[in-house]
Write a protein that holds these residues in place. Sequence first.
Motif, mmCIF file in Angstrom:
data_model
loop_
_atom_site.group_PDB
_atom_site.id
_atom_site.type_symbol
_atom_site.label_atom_id
_atom_site.label_comp_id
_atom_site.label_asym_id
_atom_site.label_seq_id
_atom_site.Cartn_x
_atom_site.Cartn_y
_atom_site.Cartn_z
ATOM 1 N N ARG A 92 -4.524 -0.739 -4.984
ATOM 2 C CA ARG A 92 -4.623 -0.812 -3.525
ATOM 3 C C ARG A 92 -5.705 -1.818 -3.112
ATOM 4 O O ARG A 92 -5.544 -2.552 -2.132
ATOM 5 C CB ARG A 92 -4.922 0.571 -2.942
ATOM 6 C CG ARG A 92 -3.679 1.425 -2.724
ATOM 7 C CD ARG A 92 -3.988 2.681 -1.943
ATOM 8 N NE ARG A 92 -4.637 3.665 -2.774
ATOM 9 C CZ ARG A 92 -4.005 4.680 -3.371
ATOM 10 N NH1 ARG A 92 -2.714 4.827 -3.226
ATOM 11 N NH2 ARG A 92 -4.672 5.551 -4.099
ATOM 12 N N THR A 93 -6.812 -1.834 -3.825
ATOM 13 C CA THR A 93 -7.872 -2.791 -3.510
ATOM 14 C C THR A 93 -7.414 -4.213 -3.788
ATOM 15 O O THR A 93 -7.726 -5.141 -3.027
ATOM 16 C CB THR A 93 -9.142 -2.465 -4.314
ATOM 17 O OG1 THR A 93 -9.523 -1.107 -4.073
ATOM 18 C CG2 THR A 93 -10.284 -3.376 -3.908
ATOM 19 N N ALA A 129 -15.749 -2.883 -5.892
ATOM 20 C CA ALA A 129 -14.924 -1.675 -6.021
ATOM 21 C C ALA A 129 -13.890 -1.838 -7.135
ATOM 22 O O ALA A 129 -13.604 -0.891 -7.878
ATOM 23 C CB ALA A 129 -14.237 -1.372 -4.698
ATOM 24 N N LEU A 130 -13.343 -3.050 -7.274
ATOM 25 C CA LEU A 130 -12.386 -3.307 -8.353
ATOM 26 C C LEU A 130 -13.048 -3.115 -9.715
ATOM 27 O O LEU A 130 -12.479 -2.489 -10.622
ATOM 28 C CB LEU A 130 -11.841 -4.729 -8.235
ATOM 29 C CG LEU A 130 -10.764 -4.978 -7.181
ATOM 30 C CD1 LEU A 130 -10.470 -6.472 -7.075
ATOM 31 C CD2 LEU A 130 -9.492 -4.215 -7.515
ATOM 32 N N ASP A 182 -17.520 -6.440 -1.322
ATOM 33 C CA ASP A 182 -17.400 -4.998 -1.558
ATOM 34 C C ASP A 182 -16.117 -4.682 -2.327
ATOM 35 O O ASP A 182 -16.109 -3.827 -3.230
ATOM 36 C CB ASP A 182 -17.400 -4.242 -0.225
ATOM 37 C CG ASP A 182 -18.758 -4.280 0.462
ATOM 38 O OD1 ASP A 182 -19.748 -4.643 -0.210
ATOM 39 O OD2 ASP A 182 -18.824 -3.952 1.655
ATOM 40 N N PHE A 183 -15.025 -5.348 -1.974
ATOM 41 C CA PHE A 183 -13.755 -5.120 -2.653
ATOM 42 C C PHE A 183 -13.851 -5.493 -4.136
ATOM 43 O O PHE A 183 -13.351 -4.777 -5.002
ATOM 44 C CB PHE A 183 -12.638 -5.925 -1.990
ATOM 45 C CG PHE A 183 -12.086 -5.296 -0.748
ATOM 46 C CD1 PHE A 183 -12.176 -3.933 -0.530
ATOM 47 C CD2 PHE A 183 -11.464 -6.073 0.219
ATOM 48 C CE1 PHE A 183 -11.667 -3.344 0.614
ATOM 49 C CE2 PHE A 183 -10.938 -5.500 1.367
ATOM 50 C CZ PHE A 183 -11.047 -4.140 1.561
ATOM 51 N N ARG A 237 0.831 -1.206 0.000
ATOM 52 C CA ARG A 237 0.000 0.000 0.000
ATOM 53 C C ARG A 237 0.868 1.259 0.000
ATOM 54 O O ARG A 237 0.595 2.215 -0.750
ATOM 55 C CB ARG A 237 -0.929 -0.001 1.213
ATOM 56 C CG ARG A 237 -1.970 1.105 1.190
ATOM 57 C CD ARG A 237 -2.777 1.120 2.464
ATOM 58 N NE ARG A 237 -1.967 1.503 3.613
ATOM 59 C CZ ARG A 237 -1.631 2.755 3.897
ATOM 60 N NH1 ARG A 237 -2.026 3.745 3.124
ATOM 61 N NH2 ARG A 237 -0.907 3.021 4.969
ATOM 62 N N ASP A 244 -6.197 3.273 -6.842
ATOM 63 C CA ASP A 244 -7.190 2.626 -5.977
ATOM 64 C C ASP A 244 -7.410 1.179 -6.402
ATOM 65 O O ASP A 244 -7.631 0.303 -5.553
ATOM 66 C CB ASP A 244 -8.512 3.389 -6.024
ATOM 67 C CG ASP A 244 -8.467 4.692 -5.242
ATOM 68 O OD1 ASP A 244 -7.526 4.862 -4.440
ATOM 69 O OD2 ASP A 244 -9.355 5.534 -5.439
ATOM 70 N N TYR A 245 -7.358 0.921 -7.678
ATOM 71 C CA TYR A 245 -7.521 -0.444 -8.180
ATOM 72 C C TYR A 245 -6.422 -1.337 -7.611
ATOM 73 O O TYR A 245 -6.689 -2.423 -7.078
ATOM 74 C CB TYR A 245 -7.478 -0.442 -9.704
ATOM 75 C CG TYR A 245 -7.802 -1.784 -10.334
ATOM 76 C CD1 TYR A 245 -9.116 -2.111 -10.654
ATOM 77 C CD2 TYR A 245 -6.809 -2.715 -10.605
ATOM 78 C CE1 TYR A 245 -9.427 -3.332 -11.236
ATOM 79 C CE2 TYR A 245 -7.112 -3.940 -11.183
ATOM 80 C CZ TYR A 245 -8.420 -4.237 -11.496
ATOM 81 O OH TYR A 245 -8.720 -5.463 -12.064
ATOM 82 N N ALA A 287 -5.460 -5.318 -0.881
ATOM 83 C CA ALA A 287 -6.328 -5.661 0.246
ATOM 84 C C ALA A 287 -6.966 -7.030 0.035
ATOM 85 O O ALA A 287 -7.092 -7.824 0.981
ATOM 86 C CB ALA A 287 -7.400 -4.587 0.419
ATOM 87 N N VAL A 288 -7.358 -7.328 -1.188
ATOM 88 C CA VAL A 288 -7.932 -8.647 -1.498
ATOM 89 C C VAL A 288 -6.879 -9.726 -1.296
ATOM 90 O O VAL A 288 -7.155 -10.792 -0.733
ATOM 91 C CB VAL A 288 -8.477 -8.662 -2.938
ATOM 92 C CG1 VAL A 288 -8.828 -10.087 -3.373
ATOM 93 C CG2 VAL A 288 -9.707 -7.771 -3.044
#
Length: 431
Positions: free
Chosen positions: A410-411, A347-348, A343-344, A145, A407-408, A414-415
């Motif tokens: 970063r998500t 968001a992707l 949700d992730f 990140r 953001d893509y 997180a995934v």
Amino acid sequence: MLSSCCRPAAGLALLLGLAMAATAASPAPEAPHPSGPLTLADATALAIKANPKLARFVYDRAAAGGQRLQAGLGPRPELGIELENFGGTGPYRGADSIEATLRLTIAWQRIAKRQARIGVTDARLAQLDHTEIMARLDVVAETTRRFLDVIESQAQLALAARGVGYAEQTLAAAKRRVAIGAASSLEVNRARIALERVQLEHEHYEHLLATQRRRLGAQWGETVPQFERADGELGQLPDAPDYTALLERLRRSPDYARYDVEQRLREAQLRLARQESNDDPRFSAGVRRLQGSGDYALVASLLLPLSISNRNQGAIVEAEALRDRVAVDRQAAAVESETVLYDFVQALRHARTMAESLRSVLLPQADEALMLTRRGYANGRYSQIDLLDAQQTRLDLEQEWLTNVADYHRTLAAVDRMTALAPDTNASLQP
């Protein structure tokens, strides 16, 4: 270009191997000082090797080893002396009739109780191992990140520098138009205001980048980062993972497995509580000197505890409740994590749609509009306000594109963390 051989890790198996290697390594390695371009693979490898927060596990493991050693030890024998028949009345006045007994007392501890104590410490050690695995996954995710933050700020700084160039060109053009009488001095003032604004934005990203570089270096204990730049390409977007496949991996992830580890610990604690429902018998033996005759005699005693009112019932009830609560905690975590994962994924998909639309539709249109506006402004067909608006629109759209692609990634990171994956998908950041 994508490069599958330039991945920061090869999955959970590699992280487990690194965790094992770190156990025998120095607890506080010297902070490295990488120079030159820094890739994501470099950053994650440095963080796993030298992250200050991971050094504590060496000491935690040593402490757990001490607890296991102590759990395997039996109770200490007691050596005592008993004095009788003194300080009384008549013939027992003074110490003439004193009798002394030297006694050794030993508690007979059940083997099952000792094994139960060792079982608890072994379960805690397994829990510590699992906690370290998750901590290393957290370090990889956080390093990814922060690396992405640096990459984005580098791109935003370059974009702000381009905006400064646009504004300087506009100011120069305004001065030429005023010089030949084609425009009023108002255009120069307006151009100077626009230039000042983009210069302030450029300065903002300079400070932000310096802060984020320091935050990235802190992942491997470096307080003054010396790397030249973070080397990666945000525009390469891997496909969004399939939710069903991710759900399967989530259910096999360390975050799910930690409830199995906790379940074993709670069961071990319950076994120990049940073993401790009966105290250990105590045997003592010794030698007594009989003052009257000057003879010696052996004495012995056996104490059997009576489990009448206290059979450790409260501790057993507590241990049973904590054991049964694990299933409830597991179910609550499953519902929450599956919802977050969904949700992730959504968001992707949204970030990818936005990024592709900006790159393939909006940015080309903004480029064409800016080109036409510049020509028209040079020919007197468009006003300076039209030109400034076209330039700002072009910069805003690219800034929005950078935010979406960052953001893509970063998500994705997180995934990857949720599903216990090393950041393989972020291999797209490698140049």
